[in-house]
Design a protein around this motif. Sequence first.
Motif, PDB file in Angstrom:
ATOM      1  N   MET A 154       0.847  -1.174   0.000  1.00  0.00           N
ATOM      2  CA  MET A 154       0.000   0.000   0.000  1.00  0.00           C
ATOM      3  C   MET A 154       0.893   1.239   0.000  1.00  0.00           C
ATOM      4  O   MET A 154       1.792   1.360   0.828  1.00  0.00           O
ATOM      5  CB  MET A 154      -0.902  -0.013   1.234  1.00  0.00           C
ATOM      6  N   PRO A 155       0.633   2.182  -0.895  1.00  0.00           N
ATOM      7  CA  PRO A 155       1.411   3.427  -0.891  1.00  0.00           C
ATOM      8  C   PRO A 155       1.148   4.230   0.385  1.00  0.00           C
ATOM      9  O   PRO A 155       0.043   4.217   0.920  1.00  0.00           O
ATOM     10  CB  PRO A 155       0.890   4.190  -2.104  1.00  0.00           C
ATOM     11  N   THR A 156       2.161   4.888   0.875  1.00  0.00           N
ATOM     12  CA  THR A 156       2.021   5.782   2.026  1.00  0.00           C
ATOM     13  C   THR A 156       2.664   7.116   1.692  1.00  0.00           C
ATOM     14  O   THR A 156       3.505   7.210   0.804  1.00  0.00           O
ATOM     15  CB  THR A 156       2.687   5.192   3.290  1.00  0.00           C
ATOM     16  N   SER A 157       2.257   8.137   2.403  1.00  0.00           N
ATOM     17  CA  SER A 157       2.786   9.480   2.194  1.00  0.00           C
ATOM     18  C   SER A 157       3.917   9.753   3.168  1.00  0.00           C
ATOM     19  O   SER A 157       3.877   9.320   4.320  1.00  0.00           O
ATOM     20  CB  SER A 157       1.680  10.515   2.406  1.00  0.00           C
TER      21      SER A 157
END
Length: 84
Positions: A1-4
Amino acid sequence: MPTSCTPAVERIARVLAGRHLSLNGEGQDAHASSAVDAAWPDHVEDAYAILHTLREPDTQMANAGDVAIWRSMISAALAGRVDA
């Protein structure tokens, strides 16, 4: 999952600043990125207020995932706050 890499509070504050300054929101500036960079700290308190509101998911949100994880994630975003 992409995260910031940018904290949630800052991202929310930047959105709020952008809505006030940019033509894409309620503002007059067609190129507001520099103005948003300067103004987002003025919106940090509003960002925290929004996160406080989101501590408890609504029914639709709760039905979509794990409420305990949601609360933990919001609490983590709020953990860096230093009250004056």
